[in-house]
Write a protein that holds these residues in place. Structure first.
Motif, mmCIF file in Angstrom:
data_model
loop_
_atom_site.group_PDB
_atom_site.id
_atom_site.type_symbol
_atom_site.label_atom_id
_atom_site.label_comp_id
_atom_site.label_asym_id
_atom_site.label_seq_id
_atom_site.Cartn_x
_atom_site.Cartn_y
_atom_site.Cartn_z
ATOM 1 N N ASP A 134 0.807 -1.218 0.000
ATOM 2 C CA ASP A 134 0.000 0.000 0.000
ATOM 3 C C ASP A 134 0.842 1.270 0.000
ATOM 4 O O ASP A 134 0.338 2.345 -0.310
ATOM 5 C CB ASP A 134 -0.934 0.033 1.222
ATOM 6 C CG ASP A 134 -2.103 -0.918 1.052
ATOM 7 O OD1 ASP A 134 -2.294 -1.405 -0.078
ATOM 8 O OD2 ASP A 134 -2.811 -1.162 2.041
ATOM 9 N N ASP A 135 2.108 1.165 0.387
ATOM 10 C CA ASP A 135 2.972 2.346 0.439
ATOM 11 C C ASP A 135 3.860 2.489 -0.790
ATOM 12 O O ASP A 135 4.618 3.442 -0.908
ATOM 13 C CB ASP A 135 3.865 2.285 1.690
ATOM 14 C CG ASP A 135 3.072 2.528 2.966
ATOM 15 O OD1 ASP A 135 2.007 3.178 2.868
ATOM 16 O OD2 ASP A 135 3.501 2.065 4.031
ATOM 17 N N TYR B 52 4.876 3.212 -4.686
ATOM 18 C CA TYR B 52 4.453 4.013 -5.836
ATOM 19 C C TYR B 52 5.629 4.110 -6.797
ATOM 20 O O TYR B 52 6.770 3.896 -6.424
ATOM 21 C CB TYR B 52 3.974 5.403 -5.400
ATOM 22 C CG TYR B 52 5.047 6.256 -4.760
ATOM 23 C CD1 TYR B 52 5.805 7.145 -5.517
ATOM 24 C CD2 TYR B 52 5.310 6.174 -3.395
ATOM 25 C CE1 TYR B 52 6.789 7.920 -4.934
ATOM 26 C CE2 TYR B 52 6.289 6.950 -2.805
ATOM 27 C CZ TYR B 52 7.019 7.829 -3.581
ATOM 28 O OH TYR B 52 7.998 8.597 -2.998
ATOM 29 N N PRO C 260 -2.312 14.265 -5.984
ATOM 30 C CA PRO C 260 -2.885 13.260 -5.067
ATOM 31 C C PRO C 260 -2.969 11.860 -5.665
ATOM 32 O O PRO C 260 -3.122 10.884 -4.946
ATOM 33 C CB PRO C 260 -4.292 13.808 -4.771
ATOM 34 C CG PRO C 260 -4.267 15.225 -5.172
ATOM 35 C CD PRO C 260 -3.279 15.327 -6.283
ATOM 36 N N LYS D 146 0.076 9.055 -4.592
ATOM 37 C CA LYS D 146 -0.214 8.284 -3.377
ATOM 38 C C LYS D 146 -0.835 9.259 -2.391
ATOM 39 O O LYS D 146 -0.179 10.173 -1.919
ATOM 40 C CB LYS D 146 1.054 7.663 -2.807
ATOM 41 C CG LYS D 146 0.852 6.792 -1.589
ATOM 42 C CD LYS D 146 -0.010 5.573 -1.840
ATOM 43 C CE LYS D 146 0.664 4.541 -2.689
ATOM 44 N NZ LYS D 146 -0.131 3.277 -2.736
ATOM 45 N N ARG D 147 -2.114 9.056 -2.118
ATOM 46 C CA ARG D 147 -2.863 10.040 -1.347
ATOM 47 C C ARG D 147 -2.243 10.324 0.012
ATOM 48 O O ARG D 147 -2.238 11.465 0.475
ATOM 49 C CB ARG D 147 -4.314 9.577 -1.175
ATOM 50 C CG ARG D 147 -5.195 10.633 -0.550
ATOM 51 C CD ARG D 147 -6.641 10.262 -0.576
ATOM 52 N NE ARG D 147 -6.900 8.964 0.032
ATOM 53 C CZ ARG D 147 -8.100 8.569 0.414
ATOM 54 N NH1 ARG D 147 -9.135 9.358 0.241
ATOM 55 N NH2 ARG D 147 -8.273 7.391 0.958
ATOM 56 N N ARG D 148 -1.679 9.305 0.657
ATOM 57 C CA ARG D 148 -1.148 9.486 2.009
ATOM 58 C C ARG D 148 0.109 10.350 2.048
ATOM 59 O O ARG D 148 0.509 10.809 3.115
ATOM 60 C CB ARG D 148 -0.867 8.130 2.650
ATOM 61 C CG ARG D 148 -2.142 7.467 3.135
ATOM 62 C CD ARG D 148 -1.849 6.168 3.831
ATOM 63 N NE ARG D 148 -1.373 5.157 2.885
ATOM 64 C CZ ARG D 148 -1.191 3.889 3.211
ATOM 65 N NH1 ARG D 148 -1.394 3.488 4.445
ATOM 66 N NH2 ARG D 148 -0.780 3.013 2.312
ATOM 67 N N ILE D 149 0.768 10.539 0.891
ATOM 68 C CA ILE D 149 1.977 11.366 0.874
ATOM 69 C C ILE D 149 1.803 12.548 -0.085
ATOM 70 O O ILE D 149 2.758 13.019 -0.698
ATOM 71 C CB ILE D 149 3.226 10.539 0.485
ATOM 72 C CG1 ILE D 149 3.029 9.868 -0.873
ATOM 73 C CG2 ILE D 149 3.566 9.532 1.569
ATOM 74 C CD1 ILE D 149 4.327 9.344 -1.467
ATOM 75 N N THR D 150 0.581 13.047 -0.174
ATOM 76 C CA THR D 150 0.293 14.163 -1.072
ATOM 77 C C THR D 150 1.191 15.361 -0.787
ATOM 78 O O THR D 150 1.711 15.995 -1.706
ATOM 79 C CB THR D 150 -1.192 14.572 -0.963
ATOM 80 O OG1 THR D 150 -1.991 13.475 -1.400
ATOM 81 C CG2 THR D 150 -1.501 15.778 -1.814
#
Length: 196
Positions: free
Chosen positions: A7-8, A10, A132, A135-139
């Motif tokens: 999931d992390d 990219y 975004p 990877k949304r979590r590291i926008t």
């Protein structure tokens, strides 16, 4: 030791395409804004005040066209398509600006400048519309990279300008934008269901 969770993960080429895009949009914008009044002054023999007025139009387009780029990106079937259209417009706009000569009517030169500025500043909006999706979590992290490379582009382009004529400078910007267009065409991926 455990590796990176799926999931992390990219593709860094995704970040690279955004960085390169911001080099030829925001970076080119900053470089052009710094030289455009003098370009108008010497090309059309304008007073410094009038040259500054026409030159400032490039920056003023930000109020309208940067948001328009984001809006178009939201309304286009894929954000990549909107981005590619804007990058093509950046390349074409700078090539047209490279053709401006003293024989041109001033109104035509101003019109070409405004059209180019619409694509350049709008391209900033389409670039950040894609941030975004990496990877949304590291926008924030990705946005920081893209923003930094815009400033790098401005420094490099401004430094290159001192070795060129105005026409060569605009054509160099157009050529760089065309190269970024090809890079994004092959390496920019828009993940399906990025916000799912």
């Amino acid at each position: 030791k455990k590796g990176v969770p799926e999931d992390d993960k990219y593709r860094f080429t995704q970040v690279g395409t955004l960085n390169a895009s911001y080099v030829v949009t925001f970076g080119a914008e900053l470089a052009v804004i710094s030289m455009l009044p003098f370009f108008f002054q010497k090309t059309f023999e304008l007073t410094p005040v009038m040259a500054g007025l026409f030159g400032s139009m490039f920056a003023l387009m930000n109020f309208f066209s940067r948001a328009l780029g984001g809006y178009v990106s939201d309304r286009t079937p894929t954000r990549k398509l909107a981005h590619m259209i804007y990058l093509a417009g950046v390349a074409g706009g700078f090539v047209l600006m490279g053709m401006i000569t003293p024989q041109w009517p001033l109104a035509m030169a101003v019109l070409v400048t405004i059209i180019c500025a619409m694509f350049v500043t709008g391209g900033c909006g389409t670039t950040f519309a894609l941030v975004p999706f990496v990877k949304r979590r590291i926008t924030g992290n990705v946005a920081g990279y893209a923003g930094a490379y815009g400033n790098v582009g401005a420094v490099v382009f401004t430094a290159a300008y001192v070795t060129m004529t105005d026409s060569e400078f605009f054509l160099m910007l157009g050529g760089t934008a065309a190269a970024v267009f090809v890079f994004c065409l092959f390496f920019m991926k828009e993940p399906a269901g990025a916000f799912a």
